[in-house]
Motif scaffolding. Structure first.
Motif, PDB file in Angstrom:
ATOM      1  N   PRO A  27       0.810  -1.220   0.000  1.00  0.00           N
ATOM      2  CA  PRO A  27       0.000   0.000   0.000  1.00  0.00           C
ATOM      3  C   PRO A  27       0.841   1.267   0.000  1.00  0.00           C
ATOM      4  N   ARG A  28       0.296   2.307  -0.594  1.00  0.00           N
ATOM      5  CA  ARG A  28       0.909   3.640  -0.533  1.00  0.00           C
ATOM      6  C   ARG A  28       0.259   4.482   0.549  1.00  0.00           C
ATOM      7  N   HIS A  29      -0.925   4.033   1.025  1.00  0.00           N
ATOM      8  CA  HIS A  29      -1.667   4.751   2.064  1.00  0.00           C
ATOM      9  C   HIS A  29      -2.155   3.767   3.120  1.00  0.00           C
ATOM     10  N   GLN A  30      -2.183   4.236   4.373  1.00  0.00           N
ATOM     11  CA  GLN A  30      -2.769   3.460   5.463  1.00  0.00           C
ATOM     12  C   GLN A  30      -3.579   4.391   6.349  1.00  0.00           C
ATOM     13  N   ILE A  31      -4.646   3.835   6.923  1.00  0.00           N
ATOM     14  CA  ILE A  31      -5.519   4.608   7.807  1.00  0.00           C
ATOM     15  C   ILE A  31      -5.571   3.919   9.156  1.00  0.00           C
ATOM     16  N   LEU A  32      -5.297   4.677  10.218  1.00  0.00           N
ATOM     17  CA  LEU A  32      -5.543   4.207  11.577  1.00  0.00           C
ATOM     18  C   LEU A  32      -6.946   4.657  11.915  1.00  0.00           C
ATOM     19  N   LEU A  33      -7.858   3.704  12.093  1.00  0.00           N
ATOM     20  CA  LEU A  33      -9.256   4.021  12.382  1.00  0.00           C
ATOM     21  C   LEU A  33      -9.598   3.486  13.764  1.00  0.00           C
ATOM     22  N   LEU A  34     -10.021   4.385  14.665  1.00  0.00           N
ATOM     23  CA  LEU A  34     -10.316   4.026  16.052  1.00  0.00           C
ATOM     24  C   LEU A  34     -11.816   3.853  16.241  1.00  0.00           C
ATOM     25  N   VAL A  89       0.872   2.305  18.073  1.00  0.00           N
ATOM     26  CA  VAL A  89       0.428   1.554  16.884  1.00  0.00           C
ATOM     27  C   VAL A  89       0.895   2.272  15.618  1.00  0.00           C
ATOM     28  N   VAL A  90       0.716   3.584  15.575  1.00  0.00           N
ATOM     29  CA  VAL A  90       1.148   4.360  14.404  1.00  0.00           C
ATOM     30  C   VAL A  90       2.648   4.169  14.183  1.00  0.00           C
ATOM     31  N   ARG A  91       3.422   4.321  15.232  1.00  0.00           N
ATOM     32  CA  ARG A  91       4.883   4.187  15.110  1.00  0.00           C
ATOM     33  C   ARG A  91       5.278   2.780  14.649  1.00  0.00           C
ATOM     34  N   ILE A  99       1.861   6.543   3.286  1.00  0.00           N
ATOM     35  CA  ILE A  99       1.315   7.768   3.865  1.00  0.00           C
ATOM     36  C   ILE A  99       0.232   7.394   4.880  1.00  0.00           C
ATOM     37  N   THR A 100       0.309   8.012   6.065  1.00  0.00           N
ATOM     38  CA  THR A 100      -0.629   7.697   7.149  1.00  0.00           C
ATOM     39  C   THR A 100      -1.753   8.718   7.233  1.00  0.00           C
ATOM     40  N   ARG A 120       0.543  15.571  14.570  1.00  0.00           N
ATOM     41  CA  ARG A 120       0.114  16.293  13.366  1.00  0.00           C
ATOM     42  C   ARG A 120       1.059  16.122  12.182  1.00  0.00           C
ATOM     43  N   SER A 121       2.343  16.155  12.431  1.00  0.00           N
ATOM     44  CA  SER A 121       3.299  16.195  11.324  1.00  0.00           C
ATOM     45  C   SER A 121       3.320  14.921  10.493  1.00  0.00           C
ATOM     46  N   GLY A 122       2.921  13.801  11.054  1.00  0.00           N
ATOM     47  CA  GLY A 122       2.994  12.544  10.317  1.00  0.00           C
ATOM     48  C   GLY A 122       1.690  12.091   9.702  1.00  0.00           C
ATOM     49  N   VAL A 123       0.675  12.970   9.668  1.00  0.00           N
ATOM     50  CA  VAL A 123      -0.649  12.572   9.206  1.00  0.00           C
ATOM     51  C   VAL A 123      -1.077  13.406   8.001  1.00  0.00           C
ATOM     52  N   ALA A 124      -1.492  12.727   6.939  1.00  0.00           N
ATOM     53  CA  ALA A 124      -1.877  13.406   5.701  1.00  0.00           C
ATOM     54  C   ALA A 124      -3.308  13.930   5.725  1.00  0.00           C
ATOM     55  N   SER A 125      -4.217  13.190   6.410  1.00  0.00           N
ATOM     56  CA  SER A 125      -5.611  13.625   6.458  1.00  0.00           C
ATOM     57  C   SER A 125      -6.288  13.013   7.673  1.00  0.00           C
ATOM     58  N   PHE A 126      -7.491  13.504   7.957  1.00  0.00           N
ATOM     59  CA  PHE A 126      -8.257  13.065   9.123  1.00  0.00           C
ATOM     60  C   PHE A 126      -9.717  12.938   8.719  1.00  0.00           C
ATOM     61  N   VAL A 127     -10.359  11.841   9.133  1.00  0.00           N
ATOM     62  CA  VAL A 127     -11.773  11.629   8.817  1.00  0.00           C
ATOM     63  C   VAL A 127     -12.528  11.202  10.074  1.00  0.00           C
ATOM     64  N   MET A 128     -13.739  11.725  10.223  1.00  0.00           N
ATOM     65  CA  MET A 128     -14.617  11.324  11.323  1.00  0.00           C
ATOM     66  C   MET A 128     -15.837  10.641  10.717  1.00  0.00           C
TER      67      MET A 128
END
Length: 142
Positions: A27-34, A89-91, A99-100, A120-128
């Motif tokens: 993958p080129r992108h990953q999402i951490l979803l809580l 987990v992110v680390r 891209i996270t 903030r610096s390591g995150v490309a976007s945020f979704v709720m």
């Protein structure tokens, strides 16, 4: 696409259960979803499967005391510990080639927003997704 059940060391060596939905190609992108308060990472399976089929890795971590984390069931000692767990987990999964993104479902959106404040610096976007966020004042004027 595959669903992998893994364990990541969180804050104070607590073992966190993670469901990783992995696409067939790197993958080129990953999402951490809580997840939310009364749910667990398994509730996010349909999202994980859909994203993985489109080449995006989903990391769905069970919050301390929830889901597959049987130790101290139902317990989270503090917001600070939960934030540190998510950051661990992110680390663990962070790479230069992927891209996270962060997100949260229901109460998990509030949780993820607090994690984002720290990272903030390591995150490309945020979704709720269906966020459980309430105004602190009566905005309706009733």
């Amino acid at each position: 696409m595959s669903e992998l059940l893994e364990s990541v060391t969180g804050f104070d060596d607590y073992r966190l259960s993670v469901r990783r939905y992995e696409p067939d190609a790197p993958p080129r992108h990953q999402i951490l979803l809580l997840h939310g308060v009364v749910s667990h990472s398994g509730w996010l399976a349909p999202i994980g499967q859909r994203l993985a089929s489109r080449g995006i890795r989903l990391l769905a971590v069970d919050r301390r005391g929830a889901g597959r984390n049987s130790e101290e069931s139902g317990d989270a000692p503090s917001a600070e510990v939960l934030i540190e767990d998510a950051l661990a987990v992110v680390r663990h999964y962070q790479t230069e080639s992927c891209i996270t993104h962060f997100g949260g479902f229901c109460w998990g959106a509030t949780y993820a927003l607090n994690v984002l404040e720290r990272y903030r610096s390591g995150v490309a976007s945020f979704v709720m997704v269906a966020p459980s966020i309430f105004p602190s004042a009566d905005v309706g004027g009733a």
